[in-house]
Scaffold this motif. Structure first.
Motif, short mmCIF file in Angstrom:
data_model
loop_
_atom_site.label_atom_id
_atom_site.label_comp_id
_atom_site.label_asym_id
_atom_site.label_seq_id
_atom_site.Cartn_x
_atom_site.Cartn_y
_atom_site.Cartn_z
N TYR A 32 46.78 29.78 87.40
CA TYR A 32 46.01 30.41 87.57
C TYR A 32 44.40 29.37 87.10
O TYR A 32 43.05 29.52 88.31
N GLN A 43 43.72 24.88 89.81
CA GLN A 43 43.63 25.28 91.26
C GLN A 43 42.28 24.36 90.83
O GLN A 43 41.50 24.48 90.81
N SER A 44 42.44 24.53 92.39
CA SER A 44 41.51 23.99 92.85
C SER A 44 40.50 25.40 93.33
O SER A 44 40.50 26.32 92.80
N GLU A 45 38.54 24.57 93.37
CA GLU A 45 37.52 25.15 93.52
C GLU A 45 37.75 26.63 94.41
O GLU A 45 37.79 27.89 94.18
N TRP A 46 38.38 26.10 96.07
CA TRP A 46 38.48 27.32 96.62
C TRP A 46 39.93 28.53 96.09
O TRP A 46 39.43 29.90 96.23
N TRP A 47 40.40 27.96 95.10
CA TRP A 47 41.27 28.29 95.07
C TRP A 47 41.76 30.20 93.96
O TRP A 47 41.72 30.73 94.00
N SER A 62 38.86 32.21 95.02
CA SER A 62 39.45 33.24 96.02
C SER A 62 40.65 34.11 94.95
O SER A 62 40.70 35.35 95.33
N ALA A 63 41.19 34.12 94.02
CA ALA A 63 42.02 34.70 93.29
C ALA A 63 40.94 35.27 92.64
O ALA A 63 41.55 36.47 91.93
N LEU A 121 43.58 36.39 85.00
CA LEU A 121 44.79 36.71 85.79
C LEU A 121 46.17 36.79 85.74
O LEU A 121 46.90 37.36 85.98
#
Ligand SMILES: Cc1cc2nc3c(=O)[nH]c(=O)nc-3n(C[C@H](O)[C@H](O)[C@H](O)COP(=O)(O)OP(=O)(O)OC[C@H]3O[C@@H](n4cnc5c(N)ncnc54)[C@H](O)[C@@H]3O)c2cc1C
Ligand code: SF4
Ligand code: FES
Ligand code: FES
Lengths: 310, 940
Positions: free
Chosen positions: A123, A126-130, A133-134, A146
């Protein structure tokens, strides 16, 4: 918006530390950079100042004394794998190093950097976007974990494979912090907190790794991963056994820090293995399930003991 | 930015470089050396490998600033004065270069390790070391085999050679290209030198860069987008949102359900919500961060079950469709009498299978450049199907077809993943029009995974029955596939899951039902072996089980049931050439099946499976009367034949195939042939690289064209000489009559042809014959020919860890005729590598609709060490309608390999695999179940 990014190069340990002090909270040392640069790419490392220490020739030697092997922290994993002294005295260290990442990366990656490689989690890496989003987790300034679906403590995985081997071998590290030199058992620099996984002054530099020479001691190293190259660990184990039957078990990939259990095999290994399993703290943050990884601890350790005692 | 001087390939470059800029970008974009490739930017693919002071480094994670006062060597430095380095030569010769995108990194890695291998002892050890050394360099095309061979041979050679020179003496090579002779791709040399320009290598003056803002919700209404602040950022030129591009598109005319950006609502996390065109990528990224989007989440449908059930009010993913659920397509076909078949069957078996989605994993990320000028729109993009993109762009841009030009540059692998018109292509076309500038886009590896269009996650229940003598009686499949948010090829995929089960075995009672559902995830589409890979897995597993139940060798059972050549299937497929039997017998022989089966040591096993596939879809995707393929040839005074074709070489070697065919027909060397393909302005329409159609269809068109050109030459000659047309031979760059009264070299013949007329242009075409039955759905899977094949896999299963190691694959594939055996082998090896990945390690894993493993580190493509030893056999059956008898070889081969591996696992440890990928966890728990049930059955 974008803070000024700087790349600085240190030519001595002293210079590195004073540059670090100058930039206090905003810097990151760069050894090989193979961990740092990926974390930067994903936005997990936002340090505007990179202090490149890869040129510090003083930290690149490997030498043997009567009682120990002293390995400079900037020794690359490639050189470690190829080094005759390492292969002679500590074949499992060479094996551990050879199981890290892939051959080209190992030419750049250093031992010191590997010891301090950032903890990992499905978790988090991951990219910033991911991550946005999570919903950000504890390790990226969020409020819950998470991986556990709401836990308040982070158990990102400790993944340094070389550390697992080194701790089993009883290695200590030499640290320099500008004023004093410290020597610590390697395991002491890991905090067990997945968010800030090391208890080491940020400006401190690991200068060398000392591995004691012991006659008649043996060790077995194993790493569980999906592919035979490239992959970080899902579980790393080392079992060390000396001629008196004293044993040390070290695990990576199952807790936010290495799990270390010392004992004696005269009492049977089952209890030791049980202790190791209960000392681990697995969460579902890996490509394998946590149940499977837990089960594999016993399998790999049993095998290791068999190999050591047969 | 500050000045930095880099010494690259012996030359000093004075550059302005950012403190945290990576060497890869600097080499490519500032020094202009685009031979170095970027596949992941995260150190996990090896494409960007260069040498810094003779040491291999990954330039994508190396700060450029670190490299002053060093000597950097890139792929461009290797060939000297036009001569390839010997290592490069070996890559070319061995066929180690397919799409070529991984090649520069492979070569640089190999170059740096070669000296350390010179005393690696025996050949087996050397191979092992080479495999290890290359294990951080991912290749999706070759299965590594030919790469490893090339490097090992180079090392062995340099060990033997006394003079340590890396360059061969120039040999006068006259390239000939006869059909059936193994030869490297015509562009292999260019690729191995790093000189081939891929989509992101194309530099355009003054171009703007595009970046996207992507949705953070799987399913949500977009209630507001505010980009005013972003627009103020210096360097930002334009920001587009979904409303500006309302026209829907999609690859199939029946699934025009996609817009370039989310309009009003977003249907998957990662869908594009806004697009920025700015002076630099960094500015565009910064601008994206300043865009504020307000979402109102809707319930997300993430699984097949979610989507089969009724949705609440306003919850449906798409509003078309009659029912209040998210079912996209239902199809059902039945042949014979399945009830009767089940009654007649003495032994039946039924299993439920589950498959995770998998990704193409091509190494080159999508990239495109678009601009508008007096000729309308031009887009240079990494696409497999320029023609359908051409149509889609005209539609969405609302311009006539005559105002669109699509150019495919060199392409770094597709496997189906570059065969839809893509949102990013539409968006850069739009931004280029709005700004009046050239606009570029390149996707990150994560964005490539989000773009997806990979194999559908599927769930199916399949039942099969046979009689005790091993005759197959009945097959019934009930299939549900998870399509993600949009249609793509999904309707075809749905049908293929069923119809492509009607061969290679005779099945008189056969039926299926399929559903495709929409879910709030990135859309699925076509991937190598399209549609039938998973259902083939199911059937081949059932056959294995049935063989076991009736106590028959699974190879024998298959051999008993193969369809013949020149027959029809129950669903009216016309089978012409059929090499099933030869394929299976071949792999049995090569694997020593008979001697070894049942006698393997504990934990080891052998498994077998077969398959078949279409060799080009007989029907076009968009119904029209154009031939499927047209090829033009132009012959001018210089004697060179220029081939123009709309087909796209995506690394599979189709340009070379065209050249070989023309060279064969005209009897001229490859040095007299020039291939120009995949530019919709200059080349005649070809439907593109999908459904394994190119060799069969474009190859036939090329053959037709070459024959037409030959006829023109003959006509010109018989006017001048007294010669019988049928007695004129075209061989070895000469044209001569049997009695040698006419005996001309090619140039002389061309002079006669062009005298008073000038350049001659001819055309050739391929139109599929009318095929198929007269019922709804009869068109699915129709092909003028089918390929067949078989695989035997050997595995070692660790019963304590559940770890499966695939050790050997023996595969045979009936490609009709190997126009270029080296290329066919490459396709087969690549297919079996890819199948091994789907079998043991690859899967797309989601967390609440977010793809977990969106990187080459976490999406587990087998490395060179994970790829088994592959033993390929080519079976030739000379298809009556294929060009020189050729059929497909690019996709069909993947079908048998996956079930062969699973059946081998069964053979090894008695565990039946019903879900993919094969998980260690799963094997262990099934082993435990087995143990418990056998303990229970033991009397205590
Ligand atoms: C594809 C891929 C696969 C990988 N696989 C593995 C794997 O299997 N196992 C594994 O353990 N790692 C793996 N890594 C991570 C990484 O490559 C290794 O951990 C490597 O050894 C890190 O060393 P480095 O010198 O590059 O560290 P850097 O990235 O330079 O530094 C890592 C950290 O250590 C600090 N640091 C470095 N040296 C010192 C020092 N002397 N004193 C104080 N602080 C220091 C840095 O500030 C940073 O915080 C992988 C990386 C990639 C890209
Ligand atoms: S373990 Fe939990 S808190 Fe730690 S990185 Fe993973 S998700 Fe975040
Ligand atoms: S681009 Fe550098 S390793 Fe993939
Ligand atoms: S040739 Fe290796 S990725 Fe295409």
């Amino acid at each position: 918006m974008i803070t000024t990014q700087k790349y600085l190069r240190a030519t001595t340990v002293g210079e590195a530390i004073s540059l670090a002090r100058e930039h206090d909270h905003s810097f990151r040392y760069l050894a090989g950079g193979t961990d740092v640069m990926v974390n930067k790419y994903q936005g997990n490392d936002e340090s505007p100042v990179l202090i490149d220490i890869s040129g510090l020739a003083e930290l690149k030697n490997i030498l043997a004394t009567e009682t120990r092997l002293v390995i400079g922290s900037l020794t690359t994993l490639h050189d470690l794998v190829a080094n005759p002294l390492v292969n002679l005295h500590f074949p499992i260290l060479a094996e551990a190093a050879a199981s890290i990442a892939a051959p080209v990366i190992r030419k750049t990656a250093t031992l010191g950097g590997n010891l301090l490689c950032e903890n990992r989690c499905s978790y988090y890496n991951q990219s910033e976007w991911w991550r946005a989003s999570a919903g950000r987790c504890l390790k990226c300034n969020g409020t819950v974990c998470l991986a556990t679906g709401g836990g308040k403590k982070c158990f990102s995985k400790f993944v340094s494979d070389s550390a697992v081997a080194l701790i089993a071998l009883g290695a200590s590290i030499e640290i320099y912090d500008g004023s004093q030199e410290l020597k610590l058992p390697l395991e002491e620099i890991y905090s067990g907190d997945g968010v800030n996984s090391r208890s080491l002054s940020p400006t401190a530099i690991i200068t060398a790794i000392n591995v004691p020479l012991k006659v008649g001691a043996k060790a077995v190293y194993k790493k569980l991963r999906k592919r035979e190259s490239l992959d970080f660990t899902s579980l790393t184990t080392t079992v060390y056994l000396d001629s008196q039957g004293k044993t040390r078990i070290v695990l990576g990939g199952v807790h936010a820090k290495p799990v270390v259990v010392d004992g004696d095999i005269s009492g049977g290994v089952e209890e030791l293995i049980r202790q190791t399993v209960s000392g681990s703290h697995l969460v579902d943050n890996d490509t394998y399930s946590k149940e499977y990884r837990r089960e594999m601890i016993t399998v790999l350790l049993n095998r290791s003991f068999q190999e050591l005692t047969s | 930015m500050r000045p930095l001087t880099l010494k690259i390939n012996g030359k000093l470059y004075h550059l302005m470089v950012g403190d945290h800029e990576m060497l890869a970008r600097v080499i490519r974009e500032k020094a202009g050396l685009t031979g170095t490739k970027v596949g992941c930017e995260q150190g996990s693919c090896g494409a960007c490998t260069v040498l810094v002071d003779d040491k291999a480094v990954l330039s994508c994670i190396t700060p450029a600033m670190r490299c002053d006062n060093t000597e950097i060597t890139t792929i461009e430095a290797l060939a000297v004065e036009g001569k390839l380095h010997k290592l490069q030569e070996r890559f070319v010769e061995k066929g180690a270069v397919q799409c070529g995108f991984c090649t520069p990194g492979m070569v640089m890695t190999a170059l740096s390790m070669a000296p350390t291998l010179e005393n690696a002892g025996d050949p087996a050890l050397l191979m092992r070391k080479v495999k290890e050394g290359l294990s951080g360099n991912l290749c999706r095309c070759t299965g590594y085999k030919k790469v490893i061979e090339a490097v090992a041979e180079y090392v062995t050679e340099s060990r033997l050679s006394e003079k340590n020179t890396n360059y061969s003496a120039p040999v006068a090579k006259v390239p000939t290209g006869a059909v059936g002779r193994p030869r490297p791709y015509i562009d292999a040399e260019k690729k191995v030198k790093g000189a081939a320009a891929y989509a992101d290598d194309i530099v355009s003056k003054n171009a703007l860069q595009c970046k996207f803002l992507r949705s953070v919700h799987s399913h949500a209404l977009i209630t507001a987008i505010d980009f005013q602040e972003a627009l103020q950022l210096p360097g930002v030129h334009y920001i587009a949102t979904g409303r500006e591009l309302p026209v829907k598109f999609g690859v199939l005319p029946i699934s025009q359900d996609e817009t370039a950006m989310a309009v009003e609502k977003t249907r998957y996390a990662g869908e594009i919500v806004a697009a920025v065109a700015a002076d630099t990528e960094e500015i565009a990224v910064a601008a994206c961060r300043l865009i504020k989007v307000k979402y109102q989440p809707i319930r997300a449908f993430l699984t097949i079950d979610d989507s089969l059930n009724d949705a609440g009010e306003d919850e449906r993913i798409h509003n078309h469709g009659k029912f209040n659920n998210n079912i996209h397509k239902k199809a059902e076909l039945r042949f014979g009498d399945q009830q009767q078949g089940l009654k007649d069957a003495e032994v039946t078996t039924r299993m439920v299978f589950e498959f995770d989605g998998v990704s193409h994993g091509f190494t080159e990320p999508h990239a495109a450049t678009a601009y508008w000028d007096e000729n309308g729109l031009t887009i240079i993009t990494a696409t497999q199907v320029p023609h359908y993109l051409h149509r889609a762009l005209a539609k969405v841009m609302e311009v006539p077809l005559s105002r669109v030009r699509v150019i495919k540059p060199y392409l770094g692998g597709g496997f189906g993943g570059k065969s839809d018109p893509f949102a990013h292509e539409v968006i850069v076309a739009h931004l280029a029009r709005k700004t009046g500038r050239t606009v570029r886009i390149r996707l990150t590896r994560e964005e490539v995974f989000l773009t997806n269009h990979g194999r559908h996650p599927s769930r199916m229940t399949v039942e099969m029955g046979i009689s005790r003598d091993g005759t197959m009686q009945v097959l019934d499949a009930d299939v549900a596939i998870d399509g993600g948010a949009y249609g793509s090829f999904g309707v075809v995929t749905s049908y293929y899951n069923g119809v492509l089960l009607q061969a290679p075995y005779r099945l008189d009672n056969f039926g299926f039902r399929t559903y495709r559902v929409y879910t709030n995830k990135p859309q699925c589409g076509a991937m190598r072996g399209h549609g039938a890979v998973n259902s083939r897995f199911a059937v081949e597993s059932l056959i294995d089980d049935l063989a076991q139940r009736i106590g028959m060798d699974p190879c024998m059972l298959r051999l008993r049931n193969f369809l013949d050549s020149n027959t029809f299937t129950v669903g009216h497929y016309r089978i012409t050439s059929n090499g099933s039997r030869e394929s299976l017998e071949k792999v049995m022989q090569r694997s020593r099946w008979r001697e070894r089966i049942g006698k393997m040591e504990k934990g080891r096993g052998l498994g077998v499976a077969c398959g078949f596939f279409i060799s080009g879809s007989a029907l076009p995707i968009i119904w029209n009367e154009l031939p499927q393929s047209v090829v033009h040839l132009k012959l001018d005074f210089d004697g060179r034949v220029v081939i123009t074709s709309g087909s796209s070489d995506i690394g599979q070697g189709s340009d070379t195939m065209l050249a070989i065919i023309v060279s064969e027909v005209l009897g001229i060397g490859m040095d007299k042939i020039f291939v120009l393909t995949a530019d919709t302005l200059l080349t005649p329409v070809d439907f593109g690289s999908y459904s394994s159609r190119v060799t069969f269809m474009a190859g036939n068109a090329a053959k037709d064209a070459a024959e037409n050109l030959k006829r023109e030459i003959i006509e010109a000659l018989v006017k001048k000489y007294y010669a019988m047309p049928e007695e004129l031979n075209f061989v070895g760059d000469r044209v001569f009559s049997n009695d040698k009264t006419v005996d001309l070299d090619w140039g002389e013949a061309v002079d006669i042809l062009t005298a008073g007329r000038g350049a001659v242009s001819v055309s050739g075409k391929y139109i599929s014959p009318k095929l198929g039955g007269d019922f709804k759905g009869a068109g699915a899977g129709l092909s003028p020919s089918y390929s067949f094949g078989a695989c035997i896999a050997e595995v070692a299963v660790d019963p304590e860890t559940g770890y499966v190691k695939v050790t050997n694959i023996w595969g045979a594939h009936d490609c009709g005729k190997a126009i270029n055996p080296l290329a066919v082998e490459g396709q087969l090896e690549g297919s079996w590598h890819m199948g091994t990945g789907q079998a043991i390690s690859e899967q797309m894993k989601y967390y609440k609709g977010l793809l977990f493993n969106n990187s080459f580190l976490e999406y587990k493509i087998p490395t060179s060490l994970d790829t088994p030893e592959i033993h390929a056999s080519i079976i030739e059956t000379i298809d009556p309608e294929g060009p020189f008898g050729a059929k497909e070889a690019g996709e069909g081969a993947i079908h048998p390999v996956i079930p062969a591996i699973a059946n081998a696992v069964y053979n090894a440890v008695g565990v039946r695999i019903t879900s993919l990928p094969i998980q260690a966890e799963d094997i262990l728990s099934k082993l435990k179940e087995k143990k418990m049930s056998s303990e229970k059955s033991q009397p205590s």
